[in-house]
Design an enzyme around this catalytic site. Sequence first.
Site, short mmCIF file in Angstrom:
data_model
loop_
_atom_site.label_atom_id
_atom_site.label_comp_id
_atom_site.label_asym_id
_atom_site.label_seq_id
_atom_site.Cartn_x
_atom_site.Cartn_y
_atom_site.Cartn_z
CG ASP A 173 -2.06 -1.18 1.15
OD1 ASP A 173 -2.63 -1.12 -0.09
OD2 ASP A 173 -2.56 -1.44 2.21
CD GLU A 209 -11.10 -0.25 -1.04
OE1 GLU A 209 -11.98 0.65 -0.61
OE2 GLU A 209 -10.24 0.10 -1.60
#
Lengths: 249, 212
Positions: free
Chosen positions: A8, A127
Amino acid sequence: MRIIARLDIKNFNLIKSRNLEGLKVVGNPNLYASKYYSEGADELIFMDLVASLYNRNSLYEIVKQASKNIFIPFTVGGGIRSIDDALKIFDSGADKIAINTAAIKDPNLVKVLSKRFGSQAIVLSIEAKKINEKKWEAYIECGRQDTGVDVVDWAKKNADNGAGEILLTSIDQEGTSKGFDCDLIESVTSAVNLPLLASGGFGSLNDIEKVSKLNVDGVVIADAIHFNKINLHSIKNKAKELGLKVRNF
Amino acid sequence: MKSVSILDYGCGNILSLKRAVMESGLDVKFCNDEKNLLESNFLILPGVGAFENAMNLLKQSNLIDALKEYSLIKKKPILGICLGMQLLLTKSYEMGENQGLDIIKGANILIKSNLKSPKFKIPHIDWEEIYFCKNLLSKDLIFKDLDRKSFYFVHSYMASLENPENLVAYSQYHDVKIPAIIQSNNIIGCQFHPEKSGTNGLKLLESAFKLI
């Protein structure tokens, strides 16, 4: 079973996140990417956590740099909204692009992109946040924004629209090291017959065992390897012990 | 100096490919016109995405006859990768029927299983070991060190060859035998991505360049 390292990114840094919220800087993403390549990662995911929020993209440089000395597939996500954005990412060395926010805002986007680049290059990134016992809602903008869209319905719809793979991240589990959300994974794999990558929550080798019973094609690992809690080698060995097909590295 | 040309016709991740070729210590050039194509010492035909789109791009750039002349008349070495391999075939059944380059006889067909396992998924995206055809292992074959090594596959269609002798190595996906490397003398194709298959992929490229 593919063992995938997820990085990330915020600006030019690899960050640790929890529930997809960027918490702190871990280091230089390219150094970590090279390390995971040499340790036998089957694939890398670079995800820009702020690109979609602030409409910017520092990913090109990181991915370009990585493609100089890393010869495994890259999936890249964050802020990709159009064919032009996708082209820039592919030209930087990405093999697949992950789409979330822009797909929700423009329900035709997955279709357009898969037609242009082929299904195999389009990863639907979901998500998911649990809203009750057997129900999950798709979130966008890195877990900040709800959409009212049901995760399973969304997965089915995009499978029909030409997505080639699903990256399924549990917002609730992400960064917690408490294990994958197996119910979530099962509800998606039983509805959609696409390769599925389970992301969010990996914390111990037992999690590989749990997930091995599900119809999962890859496990996505972040914190556990960034902080050296478990190395890729032992994860692959565990998968081998469980009788899973593992890359002959 | 020996050099490798990568055909840049707007279809494929050519940056990674260039980097992977450079690992062999060879010079890399991109080419996108007939003249440079025909002058290449070793040509790589990359490709990702849809078959029809790729053939149209080759047509628009006027490269189809040049590719045939290069590989069939001049008999110079060419390596097709993934969709690039599929383009070498006679035709494709991806989204309707389309003509291919017809450099190796065969068709590009959907991967299909008879087993109905939920674990059989399309696209097929995974690392797979490749197995060389037994009759070839005894021969002097440039790739044979790579028997049973893993390579990265990402595709929904595969080659169905007219002449079984063109099959060099295959991988096994459930009940389906997937052609992994095909070859007809100077013409080679691989379904997997050597530039994305770690050190084994780099070794494969290095071996292929022995044809220069």
